[in-house]
Design a protein around this motif. Sequence first.
Motif, PDB file in Angstrom:
ATOM      1  N   VAL A 145     -14.858  36.452  61.767  1.00  0.00           N
ATOM      2  CA  VAL A 145     -13.668  37.133  61.258  1.00  0.00           C
ATOM      3  C   VAL A 145     -14.077  38.202  60.251  1.00  0.00           C
ATOM      4  CG1 VAL A 145     -11.575  36.859  59.870  1.00  0.00           C
ATOM      5  CG2 VAL A 145     -12.052  35.247  61.719  1.00  0.00           C
ATOM      6  N   ASP A 146     -14.899  37.841  59.269  1.00  0.00           N
ATOM      7  CA  ASP A 146     -15.337  38.814  58.260  1.00  0.00           C
ATOM      8  C   ASP A 146     -16.138  39.941  58.885  1.00  0.00           C
ATOM      9  OD1 ASP A 146     -14.078  37.421  56.246  1.00  0.00           O
ATOM     10  OD2 ASP A 146     -15.909  36.420  55.541  1.00  0.00           O
ATOM     11  N   ALA A 147     -16.982  39.614  59.863  1.00  0.00           N
ATOM     12  CA  ALA A 147     -17.790  40.642  60.531  1.00  0.00           C
ATOM     13  C   ALA A 147     -16.890  41.637  61.258  1.00  0.00           C
ATOM     14  CB  ALA A 147     -18.769  39.989  61.503  1.00  0.00           C
ATOM     15  N   ILE A 148     -15.845  41.160  61.902  1.00  0.00           N
ATOM     16  CA  ILE A 148     -14.946  42.045  62.637  1.00  0.00           C
ATOM     17  C   ILE A 148     -14.069  42.842  61.674  1.00  0.00           C
ATOM     18  CG2 ILE A 148     -13.052  42.151  64.312  1.00  0.00           C
ATOM     19  CD1 ILE A 148     -14.403  39.705  65.686  1.00  0.00           C
ATOM     20  N   VAL A 149     -13.655  42.232  60.559  1.00  0.00           N
ATOM     21  CA  VAL A 149     -12.908  42.973  59.537  1.00  0.00           C
ATOM     22  C   VAL A 149     -13.768  44.127  59.022  1.00  0.00           C
ATOM     23  CG1 VAL A 149     -11.970  42.845  57.183  1.00  0.00           C
ATOM     24  CG2 VAL A 149     -11.371  41.088  58.859  1.00  0.00           C
ATOM     25  N   GLY A 198      -6.941  40.372  57.319  1.00  0.00           N
ATOM     26  CA  GLY A 198      -8.070  40.836  56.518  1.00  0.00           C
ATOM     27  C   GLY A 198      -8.258  42.335  56.583  1.00  0.00           C
ATOM     28  N   ALA A 199      -7.987  42.931  57.735  1.00  0.00           N
ATOM     29  CA  ALA A 199      -8.157  44.371  57.912  1.00  0.00           C
ATOM     30  C   ALA A 199      -6.888  45.143  57.537  1.00  0.00           C
ATOM     31  CB  ALA A 199      -8.547  44.685  59.358  1.00  0.00           C
ATOM     32  N   GLY A 200      -5.790  44.416  57.312  1.00  0.00           N
ATOM     33  CA  GLY A 200      -4.525  45.065  56.974  1.00  0.00           C
ATOM     34  C   GLY A 200      -3.963  45.889  58.116  1.00  0.00           C
ATOM     35  N   VAL A 201      -4.111  45.356  59.340  1.00  0.00           N
ATOM     36  CA  VAL A 201      -3.650  46.074  60.527  1.00  0.00           C
ATOM     37  C   VAL A 201      -2.609  45.233  61.268  1.00  0.00           C
ATOM     38  CG1 VAL A 201      -5.843  47.306  60.758  1.00  0.00           C
ATOM     39  CG2 VAL A 201      -5.484  45.186  62.045  1.00  0.00           C
ATOM     40  N   PRO A 202      -1.775  45.887  62.075  1.00  0.00           N
ATOM     41  CA  PRO A 202      -0.780  45.129  62.835  1.00  0.00           C
ATOM     42  C   PRO A 202      -1.380  44.469  64.068  1.00  0.00           C
ATOM     43  CG  PRO A 202      -0.542  47.443  63.341  1.00  0.00           C
ATOM     44  CD  PRO A 202      -1.599  47.334  62.258  1.00  0.00           C
ATOM     45  N   ILE A 203      -0.592  43.588  64.650  1.00  0.00           N
ATOM     46  CA  ILE A 203      -0.926  42.922  65.906  1.00  0.00           C
ATOM     47  C   ILE A 203       0.019  43.481  66.967  1.00  0.00           C
ATOM     48  CG2 ILE A 203      -0.929  40.719  67.149  1.00  0.00           C
ATOM     49  CD1 ILE A 203      -1.534  39.401  64.354  1.00  0.00           C
ATOM     50  N   ILE A 204      -0.561  43.871  68.094  1.00  0.00           N
ATOM     51  CA  ILE A 204       0.221  44.317  69.250  1.00  0.00           C
ATOM     52  C   ILE A 204       0.059  43.241  70.321  1.00  0.00           C
ATOM     53  CG2 ILE A 204       0.532  46.091  71.015  1.00  0.00           C
ATOM     54  CD1 ILE A 204       0.867  47.326  68.301  1.00  0.00           C
ATOM     55  N   TYR A 235      -5.569  48.499  65.200  1.00  0.00           N
ATOM     56  CA  TYR A 235      -4.748  47.308  65.373  1.00  0.00           C
ATOM     57  C   TYR A 235      -5.494  46.276  66.206  1.00  0.00           C
ATOM     58  CZ  TYR A 235      -3.035  50.178  69.399  1.00  0.00           C
ATOM     59  OH  TYR A 235      -2.909  51.001  70.499  1.00  0.00           O
ATOM     60  N   VAL A 236      -4.994  45.047  66.140  1.00  0.00           N
ATOM     61  CA  VAL A 236      -5.496  43.950  66.957  1.00  0.00           C
ATOM     62  C   VAL A 236      -4.518  43.786  68.110  1.00  0.00           C
ATOM     63  CG1 VAL A 236      -5.937  41.459  67.057  1.00  0.00           C
ATOM     64  CG2 VAL A 236      -6.625  42.761  65.033  1.00  0.00           C
ATOM     65  N   VAL A 237      -5.052  43.684  69.317  1.00  0.00           N
ATOM     66  CA  VAL A 237      -4.243  43.485  70.510  1.00  0.00           C
ATOM     67  C   VAL A 237      -4.486  42.059  70.994  1.00  0.00           C
ATOM     68  CG1 VAL A 237      -3.836  44.224  72.887  1.00  0.00           C
ATOM     69  CG2 VAL A 237      -4.524  45.909  71.166  1.00  0.00           C
ATOM     70  N   ILE A 238      -3.415  41.302  71.197  1.00  0.00           N
ATOM     71  CA  ILE A 238      -3.580  39.975  71.800  1.00  0.00           C
ATOM     72  C   ILE A 238      -2.951  39.996  73.188  1.00  0.00           C
ATOM     73  CG2 ILE A 238      -3.842  38.677  69.663  1.00  0.00           C
ATOM     74  CD1 ILE A 238      -0.909  37.763  69.965  1.00  0.00           C
ATOM     75  N   PHE A 275     -13.555  47.002  61.400  1.00  0.00           N
ATOM     76  CA  PHE A 275     -12.307  47.742  61.177  1.00  0.00           C
ATOM     77  C   PHE A 275     -12.439  48.667  59.970  1.00  0.00           C
ATOM     78  CE2 PHE A 275     -10.068  44.789  64.009  1.00  0.00           C
ATOM     79  CZ  PHE A 275      -9.114  45.610  64.566  1.00  0.00           C
ATOM     80  N   ASN A 276     -13.011  48.132  58.879  1.00  0.00           N
ATOM     81  CA  ASN A 276     -13.117  48.909  57.645  1.00  0.00           C
ATOM     82  C   ASN A 276     -14.089  50.084  57.766  1.00  0.00           C
ATOM     83  OD1 ASN A 276     -11.242  47.266  56.371  1.00  0.00           O
ATOM     84  ND2 ASN A 276     -12.802  45.899  55.556  1.00  0.00           N
ATOM     85  N   LYS A 277     -15.084  49.969  58.614  1.00  0.00           N
ATOM     86  CA  LYS A 277     -16.104  51.016  58.748  1.00  0.00           C
ATOM     87  C   LYS A 277     -15.736  52.100  59.762  1.00  0.00           C
ATOM     88  CE  LYS A 277     -19.934  48.099  57.355  1.00  0.00           C
ATOM     89  NZ  LYS A 277     -21.093  47.325  57.763  1.00  0.00           N
TER      90      LYS A 277
END
Length: 177
Positions: free
Chosen positions: A87-91, A126-132, A26-29, A94-96
């Motif tokens: 953004v794409d690099a960080i996605v 892009g990563a299909g993950v939630p935001i916390i 997940y992404v944490v903000i 996540f995918n790897k």
Amino acid sequence: MISKFIYTKILGWKLVGEFPKDLKKYVVIGAPHTSWKDFPIAILGRNTWGVKINFIGKKALFKPPFGFIFRWLGGSPVDRTKSSNKVDAIVDVFNKNEEFRLALSPEGTRQKVDKWKTGFYYIAKGAGVPIIMFTLDFGRKQMAVSEPFYPTDDMEADFKVFHDFYKDVKGAKPELF
């Protein structure tokens, strides 16, 4: 644990809620980000919760003599002068990875901003993950955590949810949030 002792007993902070331990990505903000104090408070809170969360920071932080400390704490440098698609690099990260949680400041700086950056949102989509969401609330001396939020196709409505979560939160320098 020493982090919990420092965080709760010495500094007098408390934790409200839990990071989901069953979610591996997940992404944490975290907001508001108004002072250098935010980083050590967030690291102590993260360690007290006992969940592995990584972060990115400007490349200059990762240079000697202290760069190894930021890496040891889970950080990775980002070169903000390059025009590469971060953004794409960080996605891709996540995918790897089977497990990856990334903390970001939606403000992108400790200075006052008129609007938040959107990279965290596009990374999550892009990563299909939630935001916390989590707060750095110096007014109440607490960090609070939201339930996982999955971005929709209505960015404006989603950002309203984010802003509502932080509406009564006081940063270390409230005038900057």
